[in-house]
Design a protein around this motif. Structure first.
Motif, PDB file in Angstrom:
ATOM      1  N   ARG A  93       0.831  -1.205   0.000  1.00  0.00           N
ATOM      2  CA  ARG A  93       0.000   0.000   0.000  1.00  0.00           C
ATOM      3  C   ARG A  93       0.866   1.255   0.000  1.00  0.00           C
ATOM      4  O   ARG A  93       0.551   2.247  -0.668  1.00  0.00           O
ATOM      5  CB  ARG A  93      -0.907   0.012   1.236  1.00  0.00           C
ATOM      6  CG  ARG A  93      -1.841   1.218   1.291  1.00  0.00           C
ATOM      7  CD  ARG A  93      -2.665   1.233   2.570  1.00  0.00           C
ATOM      8  NE  ARG A  93      -3.458   0.013   2.703  1.00  0.00           N
ATOM      9  CZ  ARG A  93      -4.211  -0.254   3.775  1.00  0.00           C
ATOM     10  NH1 ARG A  93      -4.218   0.590   4.814  1.00  0.00           N
ATOM     11  NH2 ARG A  93      -4.921  -1.367   3.823  1.00  0.00           N
ATOM     12  N   CYS A 107       7.222   1.231   2.176  1.00  0.00           N
ATOM     13  CA  CYS A 107       6.918   0.186   3.157  1.00  0.00           C
ATOM     14  C   CYS A 107       8.204  -0.525   3.590  1.00  0.00           C
ATOM     15  O   CYS A 107       9.030  -0.907   2.755  1.00  0.00           O
ATOM     16  CB  CYS A 107       5.942  -0.821   2.562  1.00  0.00           C
ATOM     17  SG  CYS A 107       5.420  -2.112   3.706  1.00  0.00           S
ATOM     18  N   GLU A 152       3.528  -2.516   8.687  1.00  0.00           N
ATOM     19  CA  GLU A 152       2.654  -1.583   7.979  1.00  0.00           C
ATOM     20  C   GLU A 152       1.397  -2.292   7.469  1.00  0.00           C
ATOM     21  O   GLU A 152       1.456  -3.452   7.045  1.00  0.00           O
ATOM     22  CB  GLU A 152       3.395  -0.955   6.784  1.00  0.00           C
ATOM     23  CG  GLU A 152       4.601  -0.101   7.165  1.00  0.00           C
ATOM     24  CD  GLU A 152       5.874  -0.911   7.327  1.00  0.00           C
ATOM     25  OE1 GLU A 152       6.936  -0.299   7.417  1.00  0.00           O
ATOM     26  OE2 GLU A 152       5.784  -2.162   7.371  1.00  0.00           O
ATOM     27  N   PRO A 153       0.269  -1.585   7.510  1.00  0.00           N
ATOM     28  CA  PRO A 153      -0.962  -2.161   6.933  1.00  0.00           C
ATOM     29  C   PRO A 153      -0.851  -2.233   5.417  1.00  0.00           C
ATOM     30  O   PRO A 153      -0.206  -1.396   4.789  1.00  0.00           O
ATOM     31  CB  PRO A 153      -2.049  -1.164   7.363  1.00  0.00           C
ATOM     32  CG  PRO A 153      -1.318   0.130   7.562  1.00  0.00           C
ATOM     33  CD  PRO A 153       0.025  -0.242   8.090  1.00  0.00           C
ATOM     34  N   GLY A 154      -1.450  -3.257   4.839  1.00  0.00           N
ATOM     35  CA  GLY A 154      -1.436  -3.403   3.390  1.00  0.00           C
ATOM     36  C   GLY A 154      -0.097  -3.817   2.834  1.00  0.00           C
ATOM     37  O   GLY A 154       0.189  -3.579   1.654  1.00  0.00           O
TER      38      GLY A 154
END
Length: 368
Positions: free
Chosen positions: A290, A294, A299-301
Motif C-alpha cells: 500500500r 513500506c 505496515e498495513p497493506g
C-alpha cells in the motif's frame, strides 16, 4: 602495431579473452610501445602478465598502490613495459565487471577480488549443512559485479541418495532465483560437463569458503592437478587455505578460470542492486504494498508480510533480505555523508512515530 603483430597478439591472447573491443581500448598505449597482457597472478606488489611474448613479471607501483579499489588485480588487462629491470605495469584497461567485497578494516574500504569476470561460480560443499544465508550473500556480490552467478554444489558423491540431492538443489534454487544450481562430483565426474559448458565462454571466478572444494573443481575442469588440494577437517568439514593467491588459468575446453583463496568474510560493498536480484520475489511483492516506502515490518497493506503469512514467502528469506539491506546501508553510509544524514533523519522520524504510537496505546495519563 602492424597488422602482423596485431594478428600475433590476437592469436596469443584470444584464449585469455582478448577481443576487438580490448584492442580498441589498448590503442592509445600501443602508440607508446607498451605491450597488452592479462594479469594471471598478483603477489606482493608484483604480478605475472601473459603477453604475446610469454608470461612476464612486472611491478605494479605505477598503478595507485594504496587504494584497494584501484590496484592491479587478477583478470585485469594491462599495458606493460616491453623491457626494463624492473619492468612496470603502466595502466590497466577499464574493467567491464569487478567482484568487490568490503574489507575488514575500520575504514570500510572496498577490496576488488577479480576483474572482467563473466561467470561467478559459488562453490558450496554438500559435506556440511547448507548455509543459505551465506549463499545469498555471495550471490548478492556476484550480481552486483555484473557477472552471471552459478551455484555449484560440490562433493555430491557424499550424498548418495539422489532424492536427497534433489531436495538440496531445490532448497538452494529457492534462495537463488534465476541462478543455475548444479550438483557436481569431482570423484565420479557427475555434473562437470554442465559446468564446463557454462565456463567455456568467457572468464569465470571460483568463490567459496575454505573446504568448499574449489581447487578440486578447478583441477577437474583443467583436466590436470594444477591446484594443490588439502583434506578438510573431519570435525567441522572446513579446510585450510589451499589457494593463497588468485590465479587465472586457461581451460582446455575454452574460457579461463580464476581460482580464489577461501573467503572467511564476504562483506557487502554497495550491493543494493545485487541484493534486489537475489531477493527478486520480495522486490516484486514490495511493488504491491500500500505504501511505496513500506519497510515490510508492521505496515498495513504490506504484500510482503501477507505472503509470509500465507506461506508463499519463507520467513527466513525476509529476515535475510532485511539483514543484507541493513548491512549494505551501513557500508554505504560510511562513505556517503549525505546518506548518513538521511538515515539519521529517518531514524528520528521512526522513533517519533514509535513514541507517539506508544503514548496513544498507553493513554494520556500513563506517566502520572
Amino acid at each position: 602495431m602492424t597488422s602482423s603483430s596485431a594478428s600475433s597478439v590476437s592469436a596469443a591472447l584470444a584464449p585469455y579473452g582478448w577481443d576487438d573491443a580490448w584492442a580498441d581500448e589498448f590503442a592509445p598505449y600501443d602508440t607508446e610501445g607498451l605491450l597488452p597482457g592479462r594479469v594471471i597472478r598478483v603477489d606482493r606488489g608484483q604480478c605475472d602478465v601473459v603477453t604475446a611474448d610469454g608470461v612476464l613479471r612486472a611491478d605494479t607501483a605505477f598503478v595507485t598502490p594504496h587504494d584497494p579499489m584501484r590496484v592491479v588485480c587478477t583478470g585485469d588487462w594491462v599495458a606493460v613495459e616491453p623491457g626494463g629491470n624492473p619492468r612496470y605495469v603502466r595502466a590497466y584497461l577499464p574493467r567491464r565487471t569487478a567482484f568487490i567485497r568490503s574489507t575488514s578494516s575500520k575504514r570500510s574500504e572496498g577490496q576488488i577480488l577479480a576483474a572482467n569476470v563473466d561467470h561467478a561460480i559459488v562453490a558450496v560443499p554438500l559435506s556440511a549443512e547448507l548455509d543459505l544465508g551465506r549463499i545469498e550473500r555471495f550471490l548478492a556480490l556476484a550480481w552486483e559485479s555484473g557477472a552471471q552467478p552459478l551455484v555449484v554444489l560440490t562433493k555430491a558423491d557424499l550424498v548418495p541418495d539422489a532424492v536427497t540431492v534433489a531436495h538440496l538443489v531445490q532448497d538452494v534454487e529457492t534462495s537463488a532465483p534465476g541462478v543455475p544450481v548444479v550438483p557436481v562430483s569431482a570423484v565420479d565426474g557427475a555434473g562437470l560437463d554442465v559446468v564446463a559448458a557454462i565456463v567455456a565462454a568467457g572468464t569465470s571466478v571460483l568463490l567459496g569458503q575454505s573446504g568448499a572444494g574449489k581447487s578440486t573443481l578447478a583441477n577437474a575442469l583443467l583436466g590436470e592437478d594444477v591446484m594443490t588440494v588439502q583434506a578438510t577437517r573431519d570435525a567441522d568439514g572446513k579446510g585450510r587455505h589451499t589457494t593463497t593467491t588468485r590465479n587465472l588459468l586457461a581451460l582446455p575446453g575454452g574460457g579461463v578460470l580464476i581460482d580464489t583463496p577461501g573467503l572467511r568474510g564476504v562483506g557487502l560493498w554497495d550491493a543494493e542492486t545485487g541484493v534486489g536480484q537475489v531477493f527478486s520475489e520480495i522486490e516484486e511483492l514490495a511493488g504491491r504494498c500500500r505504501f511505496h516506502d513500506c519497510a515490510h515490518e508492521a505496515e498495513p497493506g504490506c504484500a510482503v508480510l501477507a505472503a509470509v503469512e500465507d506461506g508463499d514467502l519463507p520467513e527466513r528469506r525476509l529476515h535475510s533480505y532485511r539483514k543484507l539491506l541493513r548491512e549494505n546501508q551501513r557500508i554505504v553510509a560510511k562513505t556517503d555523508a549525505r546518506l548518513r544524514a538521511e538515515i539519521r533523519k529517518d531514524w528520528k522520524r521512526k522513533g517519533a512515530i514509535g513514541r507517539a504510537a506508544m503514548e496513544a496505546k498507553r493513554g494520556p495519563h500513563w506517566r502520572s
